[in-house]
Design a protein around this motif. Sequence first.
Motif, PDB file in Angstrom:
ATOM      1  N   PHE A 164       0.840  -1.187   0.000  1.00 45.93           N
ATOM      2  CA  PHE A 164       0.000   0.000   0.000  1.00 45.93           C
ATOM      3  C   PHE A 164       0.878   1.240   0.000  1.00 45.93           C
ATOM      4  O   PHE A 164       1.997   1.222   0.534  1.00 45.93           O
ATOM      5  N   GLY A 165       0.378   2.299  -0.636  1.00 41.36           N
ATOM      6  CA  GLY A 165       1.146   3.533  -0.663  1.00 41.36           C
ATOM      7  C   GLY A 165       0.578   4.546  -1.646  1.00 41.36           C
ATOM      8  O   GLY A 165      -0.288   4.241  -2.462  1.00 41.36           O
ATOM      9  N   PRO A 166       1.099   5.784  -1.576  1.00 42.26           N
ATOM     10  CA  PRO A 166       0.607   6.863  -2.428  1.00 42.26           C
ATOM     11  C   PRO A 166       1.443   7.044  -3.695  1.00 42.26           C
ATOM     12  O   PRO A 166       2.599   6.628  -3.767  1.00 42.26           O
ATOM     13  N   ASN A 167       0.841   7.695  -4.697  1.00 50.56           N
ATOM     14  CA  ASN A 167       1.508   8.134  -5.922  1.00 50.56           C
ATOM     15  C   ASN A 167       1.064   9.557  -6.215  1.00 50.56           C
ATOM     16  O   ASN A 167      -0.106   9.895  -6.029  1.00 50.56           O
ATOM     17  N   ILE A 168       1.995  10.371  -6.689  1.00 47.49           N
ATOM     18  CA  ILE A 168       1.678  11.731  -7.113  1.00 47.49           C
ATOM     19  C   ILE A 168       2.178  11.899  -8.540  1.00 47.49           C
ATOM     20  O   ILE A 168       3.330  11.583  -8.841  1.00 47.49           O
ATOM     21  N   ASN A 169       1.297  12.377  -9.429  1.00 48.47           N
ATOM     22  CA  ASN A 169       1.645  12.598 -10.832  1.00 48.47           C
ATOM     23  C   ASN A 169       1.425  14.061 -11.188  1.00 48.47           C
ATOM     24  O   ASN A 169       0.456  14.679 -10.732  1.00 48.47           O
ATOM     25  N   TYR A 170       2.327  14.580 -12.040  1.00 47.38           N
ATOM     26  CA  TYR A 170       2.184  15.940 -12.554  1.00 47.38           C
ATOM     27  C   TYR A 170       2.386  15.902 -14.058  1.00 47.38           C
ATOM     28  O   TYR A 170       3.301  15.247 -14.552  1.00 47.38           O
ATOM     29  N   ARG A 171       1.521  16.586 -14.795  1.00 48.79           N
ATOM     30  CA  ARG A 171       1.668  16.659 -16.244  1.00 48.79           C
ATOM     31  C   ARG A 171       1.320  18.072 -16.688  1.00 48.79           C
ATOM     32  O   ARG A 171       0.197  18.528 -16.539  1.00 48.79           O
ATOM     33  N   GLY A 172       2.325  18.769 -17.221  1.00 48.88           N
ATOM     34  CA  GLY A 172       2.100  20.119 -17.718  1.00 48.88           C
ATOM     35  C   GLY A 172       3.408  20.826 -17.991  1.00 48.88           C
ATOM     36  O   GLY A 172       4.464  20.438 -17.489  1.00 48.88           O
ATOM     37  N   ASN A 173       3.367  21.880 -18.825  1.00 48.80           N
ATOM     38  CA  ASN A 173       4.542  22.695 -19.142  1.00 48.80           C
ATOM     39  C   ASN A 173       5.692  21.864 -19.695  1.00 48.80           C
ATOM     40  O   ASN A 173       6.854  22.106 -19.375  1.00 48.80           O
ATOM     41  N   GLY A 174       5.388  20.841 -20.496  1.00 49.89           N
ATOM     42  CA  GLY A 174       6.435  20.012 -21.088  1.00 49.89           C
ATOM     43  C   GLY A 174       7.067  19.024 -20.128  1.00 49.89           C
ATOM     44  O   GLY A 174       8.098  18.434 -20.428  1.00 49.89           O
ATOM     45  N   ILE A 175       6.452  18.811 -18.964  1.00 49.55           N
ATOM     46  CA  ILE A 175       7.005  17.901 -17.949  1.00 49.55           C
ATOM     47  C   ILE A 175       5.940  16.864 -17.579  1.00 49.55           C
ATOM     48  O   ILE A 175       4.779  17.200 -17.363  1.00 49.55           O
ATOM     49  N   THR A 176       6.366  15.619 -17.512  1.00 51.10           N
ATOM     50  CA  THR A 176       5.548  14.547 -16.952  1.00 51.10           C
ATOM     51  C   THR A 176       6.379  13.920 -15.838  1.00 51.10           C
ATOM     52  O   THR A 176       7.494  13.466 -16.072  1.00 51.10           O
ATOM     53  N   MET A 202       6.326  11.564 -11.938  1.00 50.30           N
ATOM     54  CA  MET A 202       5.628  10.699 -11.004  1.00 50.30           C
ATOM     55  C   MET A 202       6.554  10.366  -9.844  1.00 50.30           C
ATOM     56  O   MET A 202       7.733  10.085 -10.048  1.00 50.30           O
ATOM     57  N   VAL A 203       6.013  10.421  -8.629  1.00 48.11           N
ATOM     58  CA  VAL A 203       6.740   9.993  -7.430  1.00 48.11           C
ATOM     59  C   VAL A 203       5.800   9.084  -6.659  1.00 48.11           C
ATOM     60  O   VAL A 203       4.619   9.408  -6.467  1.00 48.11           O
ATOM     61  N   GLY A 204       6.308   7.943  -6.239  1.00 41.75           N
ATOM     62  CA  GLY A 204       5.478   6.999  -5.494  1.00 41.75           C
ATOM     63  C   GLY A 204       6.274   6.277  -4.434  1.00 41.75           C
ATOM     64  O   GLY A 204       7.497   6.201  -4.489  1.00 41.75           O
ATOM     65  N   SER A 215      10.395   6.880  -8.917  1.00 43.43           N
ATOM     66  CA  SER A 215      10.057   8.145  -9.562  1.00 43.43           C
ATOM     67  C   SER A 215      10.424   8.079 -11.040  1.00 43.43           C
ATOM     68  O   SER A 215      11.326   7.345 -11.432  1.00 43.43           O
ATOM     69  N   ASN A 216       9.700   8.850 -11.837  1.00 40.29           N
ATOM     70  CA  ASN A 216       9.956   8.972 -13.280  1.00 40.29           C
ATOM     71  C   ASN A 216       9.780  10.429 -13.677  1.00 40.29           C
ATOM     72  O   ASN A 216       8.922  11.130 -13.126  1.00 40.29           O
ATOM     73  N   ALA A 222      14.366  10.528 -16.767  1.00 41.37           N
ATOM     74  CA  ALA A 222      15.064  10.050 -15.574  1.00 41.37           C
ATOM     75  C   ALA A 222      14.151   9.093 -14.831  1.00 41.37           C
ATOM     76  O   ALA A 222      12.942   9.330 -14.735  1.00 41.37           O
ATOM     77  N   SER A 223      14.725   8.013 -14.311  1.00 38.24           N
ATOM     78  CA  SER A 223      13.975   7.013 -13.553  1.00 38.24           C
ATOM     79  C   SER A 223      14.794   6.601 -12.342  1.00 38.24           C
ATOM     80  O   SER A 223      16.023   6.549 -12.399  1.00 38.24           O
ATOM     81  N   PHE A 224      14.092   6.288 -11.266  1.00 36.57           N
ATOM     82  CA  PHE A 224      14.760   5.911 -10.021  1.00 36.57           C
ATOM     83  C   PHE A 224      13.864   4.928  -9.275  1.00 36.57           C
ATOM     84  O   PHE A 224      12.665   5.173  -9.114  1.00 36.57           O
ATOM     85  N   VAL A 225      14.432   3.799  -8.843  1.00 36.55           N
ATOM     86  CA  VAL A 225      13.713   2.827  -8.021  1.00 36.55           C
ATOM     87  C   VAL A 225      14.655   2.385  -6.911  1.00 36.55           C
ATOM     88  O   VAL A 225      15.801   2.023  -7.165  1.00 36.55           O
ATOM     89  N   TYR A 226      14.157   2.410  -5.669  1.00 34.98           N
ATOM     90  CA  TYR A 226      14.969   1.954  -4.544  1.00 34.98           C
ATOM     91  C   TYR A 226      14.142   1.075  -3.621  1.00 34.98           C
ATOM     92  O   TYR A 226      13.044   1.446  -3.208  1.00 34.98           O
ATOM     93  N   THR A 227      14.663  -0.109  -3.348  1.00 36.22           N
ATOM     94  CA  THR A 227      14.091  -1.035  -2.369  1.00 36.22           C
ATOM     95  C   THR A 227      15.233  -1.447  -1.451  1.00 36.22           C
ATOM     96  O   THR A 227      16.226  -1.998  -1.924  1.00 36.22           O
ATOM     97  N   PRO A 228      15.157  -1.183  -0.153  1.00 38.40           N
ATOM     98  CA  PRO A 228      16.301  -1.484   0.721  1.00 38.40           C
ATOM     99  C   PRO A 228      16.572  -2.963   0.944  1.00 38.40           C
ATOM    100  O   PRO A 228      17.690  -3.363   1.214  1.00 38.40           O
TER     101      PRO A 228
END
Length: 195
Positions: free
Chosen positions: A111-123, A125-127, A148-149, A162-168
Amino acid sequence: RTSESAVFLLNRKQAIRLRHVLTNTLPTSLQLGTFSTSSNPLLREEGNIHLRPNQKNSIGLSYNLSLEKWRFAFNIDQTWVKDIIEPYIFQQGERYVQTYRNNGTYKQLSFGPNINYRGNGITAMVGASVVSECFYEQSRLWSWQMNSNLIWWLKDNLGLTASFVYTPKSYTNISVTHYKNPSMADISVAWYPTD
């Protein structure tokens, strides 16, 4: 494989989605074969014609809120896997027999949140998510993940991604692996030609 889903629109900006997916994975021909595939006279490797398919059930519930260029979501997913096919070995007289059986079970809750933004030439996502796993009815094992993407369009067909995934840490039924570095970290420039 079967899947069902239902979407409940609370209003123009909010929605709740419920989904279920059932997936059966059949045994391979090697896992079912009744002849020995070993060249070792002290070891017989054979399949098991009585194997059942792996059965995986996934249920997900998500809440989505859309506000112009922003989208917020909270997801809960539960997965159950039963009849996992696994190898095992036993002794029969002076020989060993390696075969397969339906023995494994696995449960996962995330379970967890995601935030997406799309506008001004930028897409972008952070989750993040919290993950609980359980193998063979053992006690639950906890971890978390962050991802994140980003796509930033610099010019018409030129974009920076750019993409980033981290699982400890990650688990199997007998081990724990700890990670110091991200499992994925990528920055690239992409050009998309058009006609």
